[in-house]
Write an enzyme that holds these catalytic residues in place. Structure first.
Site, short mmCIF file in Angstrom:
data_model
loop_
_atom_site.label_atom_id
_atom_site.label_comp_id
_atom_site.label_asym_id
_atom_site.label_seq_id
_atom_site.Cartn_x
_atom_site.Cartn_y
_atom_site.Cartn_z
N LYS A 1 0.82 -1.09 -0.14
CA LYS A 1 0.24 0.06 0.04
C LYS A 1 1.02 1.28 -0.04
CE LYS A 1 -1.64 2.91 2.95
NZ LYS A 1 -1.73 3.98 2.36
N GLU B 1 10.35 0.82 10.31
CA GLU B 1 11.02 2.23 10.12
C GLU B 1 10.48 3.46 10.23
OE1 GLU B 1 14.18 1.60 9.53
OE2 GLU B 1 14.36 -0.49 9.00
N CYS C 1 13.81 11.28 7.12
CA CYS C 1 13.95 10.51 8.46
C CYS C 1 15.25 10.79 9.23
CB CYS C 1 13.34 9.23 8.55
SG CYS C 1 14.23 8.21 7.34
N GLU D 1 9.80 15.87 15.65
CA GLU D 1 10.37 15.58 14.30
C GLU D 1 9.38 16.84 13.48
OE1 GLU D 1 8.95 12.13 12.04
OE2 GLU D 1 10.75 11.85 11.22
P1 NAD Z 1 2.60 8.13 7.83
O1 NAD Z 1 3.01 7.29 8.91
O2 NAD Z 1 1.46 9.11 7.98
O3 NAD Z 1 2.24 7.31 6.65
C1 NAD Z 1 3.10 6.40 6.14
C2 NAD Z 1 2.05 5.19 5.44
O4 NAD Z 1 1.28 4.45 6.85
C3 NAD Z 1 1.29 5.49 4.68
O5 NAD Z 1 0.83 4.74 3.58
C4 NAD Z 1 -0.36 5.55 5.30
O6 NAD Z 1 -1.13 5.74 4.84
C5 NAD Z 1 -0.02 4.60 6.44
N1 NAD Z 1 -0.63 4.68 7.44
C6 NAD Z 1 -1.18 5.47 8.28
N2 NAD Z 1 -1.68 5.17 9.51
C7 NAD Z 1 -2.02 3.79 9.30
C8 NAD Z 1 -2.65 2.87 10.14
N3 NAD Z 1 -3.41 3.05 11.19
N4 NAD Z 1 -2.52 1.51 9.88
C9 NAD Z 1 -1.75 1.24 8.91
N5 NAD Z 1 -1.13 1.98 7.94
C10 NAD Z 1 -1.25 3.39 8.06
O7 NAD Z 1 4.02 8.48 7.55
P2 NAD Z 1 4.52 9.84 6.09
O8 NAD Z 1 3.73 11.17 6.87
O9 NAD Z 1 3.89 9.24 4.93
O10 NAD Z 1 5.74 9.80 6.24
C11 NAD Z 1 6.58 10.22 7.17
C12 NAD Z 1 7.17 9.66 8.28
O11 NAD Z 1 7.70 8.50 7.81
C13 NAD Z 1 8.16 10.32 9.33
O12 NAD Z 1 7.88 9.99 10.46
C14 NAD Z 1 9.53 9.84 8.74
O13 NAD Z 1 10.35 10.05 9.82
C15 NAD Z 1 8.92 8.36 8.40
N6 NAD Z 1 10.12 7.72 7.58
C16 NAD Z 1 11.07 7.04 7.88
C17 NAD Z 1 12.02 6.26 7.22
C18 NAD Z 1 12.97 5.27 7.86
O14 NAD Z 1 13.84 4.85 7.15
N7 NAD Z 1 13.00 5.14 9.35
C19 NAD Z 1 11.97 6.48 5.85
C20 NAD Z 1 11.19 7.53 5.39
C21 NAD Z 1 10.08 8.20 6.03
#
Ligand code: NAD
Length: 501
Positions: free
Chosen positions: A197, A271, A305, A403
């Site tokens: 997804k 992650e 991140c 963050e």
């Molecule tokens: P997000 O958590 O809002 O969304 C990430 C994904 O999770 C999306 O596909 C979203 O639809 C899904 N999601 C949201 N709620 C969910 C739930 N309840 N159950 C299952 N899936 C759900 O994150 P974002 O805003 O897209 O990305 C930014 C975040 O990602 C930041 O916190 C960043 O640090 C992190 N990030 C981490 C890494 C790493 O390698 N550690 C890399 C890139 C981004």
């Protein structure tokens, strides 16, 4: 030494926008090797270009039923995919790399239009994506299990490495294609099949990948269901036929996935967010450290991140370092991706995220913090924010602990090595950190004391497929990249054979 008087930041925009049609993928879910429409009554989600605020596509909001159909396809595909040899799987991964390379221009155009990222960042994303598939193709052929042996009389043990089964993958919006590749490559290489997804905000490059791979890789090993996290992501986390869920995203989403997955004792690979400290010792090459923060703190507009966003500098050199940093950051070029090759900073991904960053800046101002550079949103179309440096930040200030995920770097000071380590570790996150020093006695001593999954010395945000990426504490668990990712997506089985008389 003086601080250069830099010109006010403005948003570069194309003088005469040339409208080249985007090579958009079909809208629909990709299941069993073909695009299928969403359920008849499922709503659509608009996909927005954050530099222009224009709607560039619309996708289906998937349902739990769509996920179930995709999982069934993945289960079916698993039956033969799990029995392929490492060489056969490597051939598929190399083919994927070649197909992405052949379609590089389309992927870069889509990624820039959907995220607003400058061409240089989109190009780097696609290059790293290709390398991820090539690395995993080769690495998967080197995998071994522990050698067999007799550990009980007349019994020989054999340790088998097996795929875990069907893996649910949930990806974020900041590097849509690359974060998908970090999952898809090792998961397929280890013999699993996938239901993925993408972020509802940035699904286009993942759908494009599905489009160009259709009919070229075994049907059903990679399925894509678009939609909201709380519906599609939730169903992936609870589905009984999914063995493991891998998410890259925020801490909140990670908690939701882990909680749901816990009910069926599903394995979870997370992650999550980060807030990387950049510890600058007094003997460091201060200009190099400032240039390092310019690059690693503002790459992808700080929506990374591992962004070098929280500087801890020794008080003896804080003033000099800050001057270098402000001079460096003041030269960043903000703009839309199609406004020129020199653009370095694009917009925030969405109106909601733009408002969040704006609010954090307003809070910092209200708290009386020193905004040494930037600090405001850039008016006009698109979600642009000025590259910002905030100095004299006190210990535990909110702007330096949560963050921000935008073009904002904070500067705190410390007076001893012990204090630097303690303050750096005083974070709910544990993804990455960097240490800047020319003192060789500190180059391993300090990294060993830092509670972060990656620690760079005199560098920041340099990644390679051979080495693991992943966090401690609130940043999650599990490793992307390297042989460790292949381990994470495999399971170990012990077979013991009684050969006694
Ligand atoms: P997000 O958590 O809002 O969304 C990430 C994904 O999770 C999306 O596909 C979203 O639809 C899904 N999601 C949201 N709620 C969910 C739930 N309840 N159950 C299952 N899936 C759900 O994150 P974002 O805003 O897209 O990305 C930014 C975040 O990602 C930041 O916190 C960043 O640090 C992190 N990030 C981490 C890494 C790493 O390698 N550690 C890399 C890139 C981004």
């Amino acid at each position: 030494m003086t601080t250069t008087q830099h010109e006010a930041f403005t948003v570069h925009r194309p003088a005469d926008p040339v409208v080249v049609p985007l090579p958009l993928p079909p809208a629909g879910h990709f299941i069993a090797g073909a695009f299928v429409p969403g359920s008849a009554d499922s709503p659509r989600i608009d996909v927005v270009n954050p530099a222009t605020e224009e709607v560039i596509a619309s996708i289906h909001a998937g349902t739990a039923g769509d996920v179930d159909t995709a999982v069934a396809a993945a289960v079916e595909a698993q039956k033969s995919w799990r029995n392929t040899t490492p060489k056969e799987r490597a051939d598929v991964l190399n083919l994927i790399a070649n197909i992405i390379e052949a379609n590089r221009a389309a992927f870069e155009a889509i990624e820039s239009a959907n995220t607003g990222k400058p061409p240089a960042v989109a190009e780097d994303d696609v290059t790293s994506t290709i390398d991820t598939f090539r690395f995993m193709a080769g690495a998967s052929r080197t995998l071994t299990s522990m050698a067999g042996g007799d550990y009980a009389t007349d019994h020989t043990s054999v340790i088998l490495r097996e795929p875990v089964g069907v893996v649910g993958v949930i990806t974020p919006w900041n590097y849509p294609l690359l974060m998908a590749a970090w999952k898809i490559a090792p998961i397929l290489a280890a013999g699993n099949s996938i239901v993925l997804k993408p972020s509802e905000q940035t699904p286009l490059s993942t759908l494009k990948l599905a489009e160009v791979l259709a009919g070229r890789i075994p049907d059903g090993i990679l399925n894509v269901v678009t939609g909201q996290g709380r519906i599609v992501g939730q169903r992936l986390s609870e589905h009984p036929d999914i063995a493991l869920v891998a998410l890259t995203g925020s801490v909140t989403s990670g908690q939701a996935v882990a909680e749901t997955a816990g009910r069926s004792v599903k394995r979870v690979h997370l992650e999550l967010g980060g807030k990387a400290p950049v510890v600058v010792f007094p003997d460091a090459d201060l200009q190099a450290a400032a240039a390092g923060v310019r690059n690693a703190g503002f790459w992808n507009a700080g929506q990374d991140c591992g962004a070098a966003c929280r500087v801890l500098v020794h008080e003896a050199v804080a003033e000099e370092f800050t001057r270098y940093l402000v001079n460096e950051v003041g030269t960043l070029v903000v703009g839309a991706p199609d406004s020129g090759a020199d653009v370095e900073i694009g917009p925030m991904i969405s109106r909601a995220h733009f408002e969040r960053v704006k609010e954090s800046l307003a809070d910092a101002r209200a708290a009386g913090l020193t905004i040494a550079l930037g600090g405001s949103v850039l008016e006009g179309t698109g979600y642009f924010i000025e590259p910002t440096v905030i100095t004299d930040v006190p210990s535990r200030a909110p702007i330096a602990t949560h963050e921000i995920f935008g073009p904002v770097v904070t500067v705190e000071t410390f007076s001893s090595t012990e204090e630097a380590v303690r303050r750096a570790n005083e974070s709910p996150y544990g993804l990455s950190a960097s240490v800047w020093t020319r003192d060789s006695s500190l180059t391993l001593r300090v990294p060993k004391q830092l509670d972060f999954g990656t620690v760079w010395v005199n560098s920041h945000l340099v990644l390679a497929c051979e080495v693991p990426w992943g966090g401690f504490k609130g940043s999650g668990y599990g490793r992307d990249l390297s042989l460790y990712a292949l381990d994470d997506y495999s399971r170990t089985k012990h077979v013991m054979i009684n050969h006694g008389a």
